[in-house]
Design an enzyme around this catalytic site. Sequence first.
Site, short mmCIF file in Angstrom:
data_model
loop_
_atom_site.label_atom_id
_atom_site.label_comp_id
_atom_site.label_asym_id
_atom_site.label_seq_id
_atom_site.Cartn_x
_atom_site.Cartn_y
_atom_site.Cartn_z
N VAL A 1 -4.68 -10.92 5.85
CA VAL A 1 -4.69 -11.28 7.30
C VAL A 1 -5.67 -11.71 7.72
CG1 VAL A 1 -2.41 -9.86 7.21
CG2 VAL A 1 -5.16 -9.00 7.64
N GLN B 1 -1.39 -9.71 29.16
CA GLN B 1 -1.93 -11.34 29.24
C GLN B 1 -1.31 -11.94 29.02
OE1 GLN B 1 -6.02 -11.58 27.53
NE2 GLN B 1 -5.97 -13.69 28.13
N TYR C 1 -13.94 0.89 9.80
CA TYR C 1 -13.19 1.58 10.25
C TYR C 1 -12.60 1.80 11.99
CZ TYR C 1 -8.74 3.95 8.81
OH TYR C 1 -7.72 4.24 8.91
N GLY D 1 0.99 -1.37 0.05
CA GLY D 1 0.10 0.40 0.23
C GLY D 1 1.04 1.34 -0.22
N ARG E 1 3.67 -15.77 19.46
CA ARG E 1 4.90 -17.79 19.47
C ARG E 1 5.80 -17.40 19.56
NH1 ARG E 1 1.65 -19.77 15.27
NH2 ARG E 1 -0.35 -18.76 15.91
P1 NAD Z 1 -3.08 2.01 1.89
O1 NAD Z 1 -4.72 1.66 1.53
O2 NAD Z 1 -2.59 2.29 0.78
O3 NAD Z 1 -3.05 0.35 2.34
C1 NAD Z 1 -3.15 -1.17 3.17
C2 NAD Z 1 -2.77 -1.98 2.05
O4 NAD Z 1 -3.21 -2.84 2.85
C3 NAD Z 1 -3.03 -2.19 0.97
O5 NAD Z 1 -1.69 -2.75 0.26
C4 NAD Z 1 -3.98 -3.16 1.18
O6 NAD Z 1 -4.08 -4.20 -0.30
C5 NAD Z 1 -3.77 -3.84 2.41
N1 NAD Z 1 -4.36 -4.96 3.21
C6 NAD Z 1 -6.13 -4.27 3.14
N2 NAD Z 1 -6.78 -5.51 3.73
C7 NAD Z 1 -6.26 -6.33 3.77
C8 NAD Z 1 -6.43 -7.90 4.37
N3 NAD Z 1 -7.15 -8.01 4.70
N4 NAD Z 1 -4.68 -8.83 4.23
C9 NAD Z 1 -3.81 -8.17 3.86
N5 NAD Z 1 -3.62 -7.02 2.98
C10 NAD Z 1 -4.75 -6.30 3.50
O7 NAD Z 1 -3.05 2.82 3.18
P2 NAD Z 1 -2.17 2.91 3.59
O8 NAD Z 1 -2.42 4.80 3.74
O9 NAD Z 1 -1.07 3.14 3.58
O10 NAD Z 1 -2.49 2.68 5.10
C11 NAD Z 1 -1.41 2.52 6.04
C12 NAD Z 1 -2.62 2.02 7.16
O11 NAD Z 1 -1.94 2.89 7.76
C13 NAD Z 1 -3.82 1.31 7.53
O12 NAD Z 1 -3.38 -0.17 8.27
C14 NAD Z 1 -4.61 2.82 8.01
O13 NAD Z 1 -5.12 2.14 8.36
C15 NAD Z 1 -3.81 3.61 8.96
N6 NAD Z 1 -3.80 4.68 9.09
C16 NAD Z 1 -3.43 5.61 7.82
C17 NAD Z 1 -3.64 6.93 7.37
C18 NAD Z 1 -3.29 7.44 6.15
O14 NAD Z 1 -3.52 8.85 6.52
N7 NAD Z 1 -3.24 7.64 4.77
C19 NAD Z 1 -4.21 7.60 8.72
C20 NAD Z 1 -3.91 6.62 10.13
C21 NAD Z 1 -4.44 5.41 9.47
#
Ligand code: NAD
Length: 321
Positions: free
Chosen positions: A57, A160, A143, A10, A104
């Site tokens: 995941v 825990q 979310y 991502g 683990r």
């Molecule tokens: P993004 O959508 O570009 O990246 C998320 C990645 O997770 C993608 O590559 C997607 O394919 C993968 N993914 C989604 N569901 C999945 C699953 N079930 N199994 C495996 N892979 C999966 O978003 P991002 O902006 O890069 O965000 C990355 C993380 O940072 C996320 O957890 C998001 O909640 C957190 N976050 C981002 C922001 C922001 O502003 N960009 C703000 C707060 C939190």
Amino acid sequence: MRALVTGGAGFIGSFLCERLLADGHEVICVDNFFTGRKKNLEHLLDHRDFELIRHDVTEPLLLEVDRIFNMACPASPVHYQYNPVKTVKTSVLGTIHMLGLAKRVRARVLQASTSEVYGDPTEHPQRETYWGHVNPIGPRACYDEGKRVAETLCFDYHRQNGVDIRVVRIFNTYGPRMLADDGRVVSNFIVQALEGKDITIYGDGSQSRSFCYVDDLVDGLVKMMQQIATVGPVNLGNPDEFTIRELAEQVIALTGSRSRLVTRPLPQDDPTRRQPDISRAKEHLGWEPQVKLGDGLVKTIAYFEELLRSGELHRATMKNG
Ligand code: NAD
Ligand code: UDP
């Protein structure tokens, strides 16, 4: 160190993989490619210390690793609301699987939480001690509540089972490799400006956000993982606050676009103000953002201009009409 990065294909994850490799670590990236793309990692595929695994995941995974960055989860409202049940499963089951793995193999695990745990905040700026103001049954809840449970799981596995956790609450982050069509405000405005389309301000544009450039954010993630002073939660974001209208005006000025500003209805439960208090990050990580909004926007605009030149931008925006 061998690091696992879930969601590594991502936007943020791909920059994190790059940084970890540059720091001399082995990196295993796991992604189901929902919003991630192989293209983001194309330049890393031949690196001898890099592996890419297609995996969701929400299913268990067994690997030998020392560090886990749990980034997997769609982050833009358009994408996380596309299949809200799946979004909850990704946050809850995905985090259980990563915490179980950490337990683990005795790995340290960093959870990518979010400013959305504060919901539409009644305290400003947001400190980590604030418990938040989240609608548990609204369109953003899949979310927000998913990420809140993920934090709960981290702290319960820590208390825990002694799992070595780190929790960061990431505020709005932007930069190259954001998807052109993912609906987030920075990519939307830049794409609209470059294509000469109307810039869509939701509501009257007086709502605020604080935008962090991706390089700064990645640096914060790495520093959080390295240090032992705190397990968190720690806010990571840029405290410079802008209204959405101010952002639109900056994008127009920097692109030299003739796009008009138009208003559209404000989505339900859209937070009114958002600004991180980053005292904890300063104190425990010695971290604070370095990149000013204007400088980060210039780099992001250059990325989208390149997509425009190659025809990719047109293909991405046509797909969604
Ligand atoms: P993004 O959508 O570009 O990246 C998320 C990645 O997770 C993608 O590559 C997607 O394919 C993968 N993914 C989604 N569901 C999945 C699953 N079930 N199994 C495996 N892979 C999966 O978003 P991002 O902006 O890069 O965000 C990355 C993380 O940072 C996320 O957890 C998001 O909640 C957190 N976050 C981002 C922001 C922001 O502003 N960009 C703000 C707060 C939190
Ligand atoms: N927004 C907007 N026009 C757009 C996209 C978003 O005015 O084309 C607004 C949105 O309503 C919100 C802010 O910009 O107030 C940030 O939206 P984004 O989806 O980027 O992130 P989040 O709401 O999750 O912070």
